[in-house]
Design a protein around this motif. Structure first.
Motif, PDB file in Angstrom:
ATOM      1  N   UNK A  24      -8.447  -0.249  -6.027  1.00 26.87           N
ATOM      2  CA  UNK A  24      -9.436   0.641  -5.369  1.00 26.87           C
ATOM      3  C   UNK A  24      -8.947   1.725  -4.513  1.00 26.87           C
ATOM      4  N   UNK A  25      -7.748   1.461  -3.598  1.00 20.80           N
ATOM      5  CA  UNK A  25      -7.174   2.409  -2.995  1.00 20.80           C
ATOM      6  C   UNK A  25      -6.526   3.568  -3.641  1.00 20.80           C
ATOM      7  N   UNK A  26      -5.974   3.087  -4.557  1.00 25.46           N
ATOM      8  CA  UNK A  26      -5.091   4.064  -5.343  1.00 25.46           C
ATOM      9  C   UNK A  26      -5.714   4.404  -6.875  1.00 25.46           C
ATOM     10  N   UNK A  27      -7.070   4.196  -6.961  1.00 22.10           N
ATOM     11  CA  UNK A  27      -7.555   4.453  -8.140  1.00 22.10           C
ATOM     12  C   UNK A  27      -7.259   5.666  -8.632  1.00 22.10           C
ATOM     13  N   UNK A  52      -6.078 -12.332  -5.453  1.00 17.31           N
ATOM     14  CA  UNK A  52      -7.114 -11.660  -6.084  1.00 17.31           C
ATOM     15  C   UNK A  52      -7.579 -10.347  -5.158  1.00 17.31           C
ATOM     16  N   UNK A  53      -8.069 -10.649  -3.855  1.00 16.12           N
ATOM     17  CA  UNK A  53      -8.529  -9.757  -2.905  1.00 16.12           C
ATOM     18  C   UNK A  53      -7.546  -8.628  -2.838  1.00 16.12           C
ATOM     19  N   UNK A  54      -6.101  -8.931  -2.453  1.00 21.87           N
ATOM     20  CA  UNK A  54      -5.232  -7.939  -2.382  1.00 21.87           C
ATOM     21  C   UNK A  54      -5.150  -7.076  -3.570  1.00 21.87           C
ATOM     22  N   UNK A  55      -5.029  -7.396  -4.758  1.00 26.54           N
ATOM     23  CA  UNK A  55      -4.918  -6.883  -6.121  1.00 26.54           C
ATOM     24  C   UNK A  55      -6.112  -5.734  -6.168  1.00 26.54           C
ATOM     25  N   UNK A  75       0.675  -1.014  -0.230  1.00 26.71           N
ATOM     26  CA  UNK A  75       0.056  -0.137   0.042  1.00 26.71           C
ATOM     27  C   UNK A  75       0.897   1.360   0.054  1.00 26.71           C
ATOM     28  N   UNK A  76       0.431   2.385  -0.595  1.00 27.21           N
ATOM     29  CA  UNK A  76       1.125   3.521  -0.699  1.00 27.21           C
ATOM     30  C   UNK A  76       1.422   4.043   0.766  1.00 27.21           C
ATOM     31  N   UNK A  77       2.848   4.290   0.582  1.00 32.82           N
ATOM     32  CA  UNK A  77       3.298   5.245   1.930  1.00 32.82           C
ATOM     33  C   UNK A  77       3.272   6.749   1.546  1.00 32.82           C
ATOM     34  N   UNK A  78       2.947   7.447   2.764  1.00 28.57           N
ATOM     35  CA  UNK A  78       2.839   8.914   2.725  1.00 28.57           C
ATOM     36  C   UNK A  78       4.069   9.766   3.013  1.00 28.57           C
ATOM     37  N   UNK A  79       5.055   8.780   3.178  1.00 27.46           N
ATOM     38  CA  UNK A  79       6.471   9.546   3.572  1.00 27.46           C
ATOM     39  C   UNK A  79       6.841   9.637   2.045  1.00 27.46           C
ATOM     40  N   UNK A  80       8.062  10.797   2.411  1.00 27.52           N
ATOM     41  CA  UNK A  80       8.565  11.192   1.029  1.00 27.52           C
ATOM     42  C   UNK A  80       9.824   9.871   0.677  1.00 27.52           C
ATOM     43  N   UNK A  93      -7.820  -3.411 -15.110  1.00 22.42           N
ATOM     44  CA  UNK A  93      -6.754  -2.761 -14.450  1.00 22.42           C
ATOM     45  C   UNK A  93      -6.563  -1.448 -14.985  1.00 22.42           C
ATOM     46  N   UNK A  94      -6.650  -1.411 -16.348  1.00 22.45           N
ATOM     47  CA  UNK A  94      -6.289  -0.203 -16.875  1.00 22.45           C
ATOM     48  C   UNK A  94      -7.102   1.161 -16.595  1.00 22.45           C
ATOM     49  N   UNK A  95      -8.223   0.689 -16.160  1.00 23.68           N
ATOM     50  CA  UNK A  95      -9.401   1.757 -15.721  1.00 23.68           C
ATOM     51  C   UNK A  95      -8.678   2.762 -14.608  1.00 23.68           C
ATOM     52  N   UNK A  96      -8.064   2.373 -13.759  1.00 26.15           N
ATOM     53  CA  UNK A  96      -7.599   3.081 -12.524  1.00 26.15           C
ATOM     54  C   UNK A  96      -5.915   3.441 -12.772  1.00 26.15           C
TER      55      UNK A  96
END
Lengths: 220, 135, 363
Positions: C110-113, C102-105, C1-6, C146-149
């Protein structure tokens, strides 16, 4: 179509079509010429003329008589220089020899590429000079037709695009190589239907001229 | 080194692109600039096509001078001043000793050798703890 | 999952000093084929960059591209890049398997759409989508979903970029490239079979540093790495210029390192960084090892007329075509010749002779 597809097409279907048309056209032409034959010579023959025929092929290429030479000196010399330059480029450049090897199965030694480069430049300059001569000389200007200029262009383009390819000029190599092969395809396609057939017919024409003179007992 | 810059050998071991002479000229030009204006120059050796053995040939021509330093940050980085003052060779390697980058720096001292402000700030923060423990 | 730190904060947290960060920036600049003068700019950009989420989908591929990327050992720039980005999904590399994947994907997407980078390797079969599936989902469906987001798509390897090996004649699976399916997202093609690892990470580093698509050529490849023609950067070029070619792989010319044109080198029509960046961290590359360039970063390189046939050689059997031409020409020629003779004979027979009396009569 991008330049890669273009190159693939000219190297494949393009060359195939051009080769078939070229070979078919030349074959039909040869059959037509020979099947019509010559008028029967009803005079008494002073010789068979066969030896004289072959002799004429060579003698017609050079000096015939002083008067004719004086008038045609430029065309004579330019013609020789251009043809030698062009044949050197076509038959003594390594990548071209590879093409011939793939068709006829054997190859021959190549000349260093810079020498071929020089031959190409000489051939192109000579062609430009001959074009200039054709446009400015009143007799030639009078005699020239559209076909003369088309044939000049068809012969000039392969030399030009080949030079551009080797020196990586102006466009990407892929595109220039494709254009070079396309220009050769065009030359092949139009070959049997223009005066370019002289490449083959000149030998027969000169032989017959010599034979006819030989039959009459005239020196050739 | 007795071999001249553009000796083309036919052993197949060393093919010369002829890039060594232009690089040496660029270094000379940069040294002049350094002396006159104080401006440094960096040449990325990885950006130039070199035949096998040519890079080594260039390095052997430049040689190693008086100053040598090693930095251990994400793998070793060697910094050598060449036989020519002001001409430094910086080689970055990772912890597996694979080369990541090679640069010729024409400068008074390569910036990677200088202590960095953030690191000094970090040291300033850590020193009081040392003092507290030992004094 | 994306980290908010630089990125800078992340590296510091990993115990990497500012010196280490500068080393990272210098080698990244070199990898991105940027001038060393750009290093301060890169340092500034990376300092404030945030970790993007990256999803890697593998389709009809041989896994060579992933292998190429993971051959470098840690901690190298390549690994660092992948520590920096958040590689949320990779079929081959991720530890998880089964439904959890599959769930993780789906969660990651969704989280980073709208913000994640989608990396694809392998071609997509459309002849029958069932030819290549993951968890029962066809590659085609997975890609479109996957390309949608995705913020951008990176097609890694010639298969994803242009169809590659599956696309070669006769293309039994109906394989196509990513760009043949997705038309509404920016696509960066990173071809090669496989691409040079440093090129893959260099492209990602560029995206990371500057936050936008690098300058692309007409085939969608970053000009920084694919702007040079192999032939123009080849160290054997002087031999080509002089016309010194190796005839076989072990003759004198080959031993002297002469040009490999006659042995099928496709260098003149290939664009890649092999001649300067080289392979295995700068060890060597195919031509230096004595083998002609295959042209593996070009479309249709499998059908370019054969790896060992020179670039000038036609891809069809012209001798056969010529034979066909002669045969057909002979048939037509005989017919035409016969027609001509008949015309001539007719003219002779229809020829009306004229005598002096006829002429006097007419006068």
């Amino acid at each position: 179509m991008n330049e890669v597809d273009f190159l693939l097409w000219v190297r494949g279907p393009g060359l195939a079509i051009a080769t078939v048309i070229f070979v078919l056209g030349m074959t039909v032409k040869m059959f037509e010429i020979f099947m019509l034959g010559r008028k029967k010579n009803l005079a008494e023959l002073r010789g068979t003329g066969v030896k004289e025929g072959f002799r004429t092929i060579i003698t017609r290429s050079g000096h015939v008589d002083t008067y004719s030479t004086r008038n045609t000196r430029f065309t004579h010399i330019a013609g020789w220089v251009f043809h030698i330059g062009m044949f050197t480029t076509i038959f003594l450049l390594a990548p071209h020899i590879e093409v011939f090897k793939s068709i006829i199965g054997f190859a021959w030694p190549a000349l260093p590429t810079p020498i071929i480069d020089l031959a190409t430049v000489i051939a192109m300059i000579t062609m430009l000079a001959m074009l200039f001569h054709r446009i400015t000389n009143p007799v030639l200007k009078y005699l020239s037709t559209g076909q003369d200029f088309v044939v000049w262009t068809l012969t000039f383009l392969p030399l030009l695009t080949g030079y551009m390819a080797y020196h990586h000029l102006f466009f990407s190599y892929t595109l220039v190589l494709g254009l070079h092969i396309l220009s050769v395809c065009l030359l092949l396609v139009f070959f049997p239907f223009t005066k370019l057939t002289h490449a083959v017919t000149l030998f027969f024409a000169r032989w017959y001229n010599g034979m006819m003179a030989g039959e009459k007992g005239v020196q050739q | 080194m007795t071999m001249a810059c553009n000796d083309a050998t036919t052993s197949g071991e060393e093919i010369f692109t002829g890039n060594v002479t232009p690089i040496l000229n660029e270094i000379r030009h940069a040294l002049n600039t350094l002396l006159e204006t104080g401006e440094s120059t960096i040449i990325d050796l990885r950006a130039l096509p070199m035949g096998p053995g040519e890079e080594q040939h260039l390095e052997s021509l430049l040689g190693i001078g008086e100053a040598t330093a090693t930095i251990n940050a994400m793998g070793p980085t060697t910094v050598n001043e060449s036989l020519f003052a002001g001409v430094w060779l910086v080689t970055h390697r990772n912890t597996d000793d694979e080369i990541l980058g090679k640069f010729i720096e024409i400068t008074r001292i390569p910036s990677i050798l200088e202590s960095q402000t953030e690191d000094i700030r970090g040291a300033l923060k850590a020193l009081p703890d040392l003092l507290a423990e030992n004094c | 999952m994306a980290d908010d730190r630089t990125l800078a904060e992340m590296l510091r947290a990993q115990g990497i000093t500012r010196r280490g960060f500068l080393k990272f920036c210098a080698t990244t600049a070199s990898m991105m084929a940027l001038s060393p003068a750009m290093v301060p700019k890169i340092a500034a950009a990376l300092e404030s960059a945030r970790r993007p989420s990256v999803i890697w989908l593998s389709f009809q591929e041989c896994t060579g591209c992933t292998e190429s990327l993971t051959r470098s050992h840690s901690p190298s720039i390549e690994k660092l890049i992948f520590d920096v980005i958040s590689l949320d999904h990779h079929h081959t590399l991720m530890a998880a398997s089964g439904h959890a994947v599959d769930e993780a994907l789906n969660e990651a997407m969704e989280e980073n759409f709208g913000k994640y980078i989608l990396i694809v390797d392998g071609s997509i079969p459309v002849g029958n989508p069932a030819y290549s599936t993951v968890s029962g989902i066809s590659n085609l469906d997975m890609l479109e979903h996957a390309a949608k987001g995705a913020a951008a798509i990176v097609s890694v390897g010639t298969c994803a970029a242009y169809g590659g090996l599956p696309y070669a004649k006769p293309n039994p699976t109906g394989a196509v490239a990513v760009s043949d399916i997705i038309k509404d997202k920016p696509i960066i093609n990173v071809p090669g079979c496989p691409p040079i690892p440093v090129v893959i990470t260099g492209v990602l580093a560029q995206f990371l540093t500057f936050g936008k698509i690098p300058e692309l050529d007409s085939l969608g490849r970053p000009k920084a790495f694919y702007g040079q023609n192999i032939h123009d950067r080849c160290y054997r070029r002087p031999f080509y210029e002089r016309g010194q070619f190796a005839e076989t792989f072990d003759d004198e010319g080959a031993k002297k390192g002469w040009c490999l044109f006659k042995l099928g080198c496709k260098g003149p029509v290939t664009y890649n960084a092999c001649a300067t960046t080289k392979w295995n961290e700068g060890t060597s590359w195919p031509v230096e090892a004595g083998h002609g360039c295959l042209g593996c970063s070009q479309p249709d390189f499998w059908d370019m007329g054969g790896f060992y046939n020179a670039l000038s050689v036609p891809t069809v059997d012209l001798a056969k075509k010529a034979a066909v031409g002669i045969a057909a020409g002979a048939a037509i020629g005989v017919a035409a010749g016969a027609l001509n003779r008949r015309k001539k004979a007719k003219a002779v027979s229809e020829h009306q002779t004229v005598t002096v009396d006829d002429l006097e009569k007419g006068a």
